[in-house]
Design a protein around this motif. Structure first.
Motif, PDB file in Angstrom:
ATOM      1  N   LEU A   1     -15.031  66.843 -11.303  1.00  0.00           N
ATOM      2  CA  LEU A   1     -14.242  65.772 -10.689  1.00  0.00           C
ATOM      3  C   LEU A   1     -14.957  64.428 -10.798  1.00  0.00           C
ATOM      4  CD1 LEU A   1     -11.474  65.916  -9.256  1.00  0.00           C
ATOM      5  CD2 LEU A   1     -12.696  65.782  -7.095  1.00  0.00           C
TER       6      LEU A   1
ATOM      7  N   CYS B   1      -4.566  60.953 -12.724  1.00  0.00           N
ATOM      8  CA  CYS B   1      -5.924  61.244 -12.263  1.00  0.00           C
ATOM      9  C   CYS B   1      -6.148  62.760 -12.255  1.00  0.00           C
ATOM     10  CB  CYS B   1      -6.140  60.703 -10.852  1.00  0.00           C
ATOM     11  SG  CYS B   1      -5.881  58.933 -10.672  1.00  0.00           S
ATOM     12  N   SER B   2      -7.349  63.154 -11.903  1.00  0.00           N
ATOM     13  CA  SER B   2      -7.640  64.567 -11.682  1.00  0.00           C
ATOM     14  C   SER B   2      -7.452  64.881 -10.207  1.00  0.00           C
ATOM     15  CB  SER B   2      -9.073  64.906 -12.101  1.00  0.00           C
ATOM     16  OG  SER B   2      -9.206  64.860 -13.508  1.00  0.00           O
TER      17      SER B   2
ATOM     18  N   ASP C   1     -13.999  60.961 -13.139  1.00  0.00           N
ATOM     19  CA  ASP C   1     -13.832  59.592 -12.618  1.00  0.00           C
ATOM     20  C   ASP C   1     -14.209  58.543 -13.655  1.00  0.00           C
ATOM     21  OD1 ASP C   1     -12.820  60.237 -10.209  1.00  0.00           O
ATOM     22  OD2 ASP C   1     -14.649  59.907  -9.065  1.00  0.00           O
TER      23      ASP C   1
ATOM     24  N   SER D   1     -10.089  60.090  -8.717  1.00  0.00           N
ATOM     25  CA  SER D   1      -9.819  61.508  -8.532  1.00  0.00           C
ATOM     26  C   SER D   1      -9.460  61.761  -7.076  1.00  0.00           C
ATOM     27  CB  SER D   1     -11.025  62.350  -8.943  1.00  0.00           C
ATOM     28  OG  SER D   1     -12.166  61.978  -8.187  1.00  0.00           O
TER      29      SER D   1
END
Length: 442
Positions: free
Chosen positions: A182, A224-225, A186, A192
């Motif tokens: 994560l 995003c994640s 970024d 994230s």
């Protein structure tokens, strides 16, 4: 009230419980209203008692009080989320069980048991952008902490747009690997997000993920994640809703930002066991496991124990201002033969507890190890060396050894037959036969 029991007993119970209690009679007038309910709704008892609900509370158009619904239908309503307003115009959000009160076949009233959901409301609003500072990420690159292939796969996953599923037993460090991915993500994205699927009641988790106002987490995390921890804790209906959302054609906005987040998910349960137990949708599993990482337990990589010990000794040397150099040869042998059911987390705790009782010694010796750990190790090794027991026939001894080892395998895998059979390199049917043969509890 039951004959012989003073009314004050019932009043004490009503006012000491942490559940809000609100009851109405057959006319819809309040006849019971406890202190917790006053706290939840911000009302005084005189504002409510002996008044019809609709005289006191306001409901959005098309909605009605669950108490009045149950009074009318005679059918209980469980785990219902309700939003309404008190006599000051303040918004109230509750989750409640509402039950009819009957005499024979006649409904004479209704009672509502209400949960204080203030903390859940706050959690639902505080999911915003992930603020992970993360654990000590040098741990990831310290020799032996994690297998090299896992680290390499995690690095590649961080900069891809494929979904990632990270699995492993509790304590193996799946959370650390997930946070690493994560944080690395970024660097190439707008940011994230993260959400634990086990931290909120289902009704609030659905609101967090799929808010009707378009501000749900799945919308906010577009481009995003998004880390979903313990994804198998989502109910099957929510998993189906998530799957449908992820499979809808994703259209980028005018700035070229993808309309869907990239999912990173973790599971502390074997996904195929979860599918077999109907805790995980098979279709969702295939959708989120484009990249699948399994973090192996310590018992499967005994060569990593030395690195794990070295890291945590270094860490606690700094914390405790100590200068411990390592562990003794005797402790090395104990650590190498131990199965580490708690994995890295257990090793960390054992090292910490051992160093807390040391006094200027350079190495952790056996007597420094926590008593509960020494007793556990002794129980496991004492089976083979029983000084006060006569030598038994070989066949009988082998059967007893087999029984003991199977029992230990079941315990290490928390009595999950699929995982235990896999570790023992036998079929489920073979293991189940032996469980029945030896009369073991599974």
């Amino acid at each position: 009230m039951q004959k012989g029991i003073p009314l004050s007993f019932y009043q004490t119970i009503m006012d000491s419980t942490d559940v809000g209690i609100h009851a109405i009679d057959h006319n819809g007038k309040t006849i019971l209203y406890n202190k917790q309910m006053m706290h939840i709704e911000g009302m005084e008892i005189e504002d409510v008692l002996d008044k019809n609900i609709l005289e006191v509370f306001q409901f959005n158009q098309g909605e009605n009080s669950t108490l009045l619904k149950v009074l009318k239908t005679g059918t209980p309503i469980y785990n219902s989320k309700q939003k309404y307003f008190n006599n000051k115009g303040q918004e109230i959000n509750t989750v409640s069980h509402t039950l009819p009160v009957k005499e024979g076949h006649n409904v004479i009233g209704a009672i509502e048991l209400v949960k204080d959901v203030t903390k859940y409301e706050k959690m639902a609003l505080d999911y915003h952008k992930s603020a992970i500072v993360g654990p000590e990420f040098e741990l990831l690159f310290y020799e032996g902490i994690f297998p090299a292939d896992i680290l390499e796969a995690a690095k590649q996953a961080a900069f891809s747009q494929y979904s990632v599923l990270i699995t492993g037993e509790e304590g193996t460090g799946i959370d650390t690997i997930a946070e690493f991915i994560l944080l690395e993500s970024d660097k190439s994205e707008r940011g994230s997000f993260r959400q634990s699927c086990a931290s909120l009641p289902e009704i609030y988790l659905e609101e967090v993920l799929f808010a009707a106002d378009g501000k749900g987490l799945l919308t906010e995390a577009a481009g995003c994640s998004l880390l979903l921890e313990e994804i198998q804790e989502l109910s099957i209906p929510l998993q189906q809703k998530l799957l449908t959302y992820l499979e809808n054609p994703a259209v980028s906005d005018h700035e070229g930002i993808p309309a869907r987040p990239r999912i990173i998910a973790t599971m502390s349960q074997d996904p195929f066991d979860a599918i077999a137990e109907q805790k995980l949708l098979k279709e969702l599993y295939y959708r989120i496991s484009e990249t699948a990482l399994r973090v192996p337990p310590l018992r499967e990589r005994k060569t990593g124990i030395a690195g794990v010990c070295s890291y945590f000794i270094k860490k606690f040397n700094q914390f405790f201002n100590m200068d411990v150099l390592g562990v003794s040869e005797e402790v090395k042998g104990i650590f190498h033969s131990y199965a580490w059911p708690g994995n890295i987390k257990e090793a960390e705790q054992i090292i910490q507890d051992s160093m807390l009782v040391m006094d200027r010694e350079e190495k952790i010796e056996q007597h420094h190890l926590p008593m509960h750990f020494r007793q556990k190790v002794h129980q496991e090794t004492d089976f083979l060396i029983q000084k006060n027991r006569e030598i038994m026939p070989l066949e009988e001894y082998l059967q007893e050894t087999e029984k003991y080892y199977i029992q230990k395998a079941l315990q290490y895998h928390k009595f999950n037959i699929t995982q235990a059979a896999k570790a023992l390199h036998m079929s489920r049917q073979n293991l189940q036969y032996r469980i029945r043969k030896f009369g073991l509890k599974a």
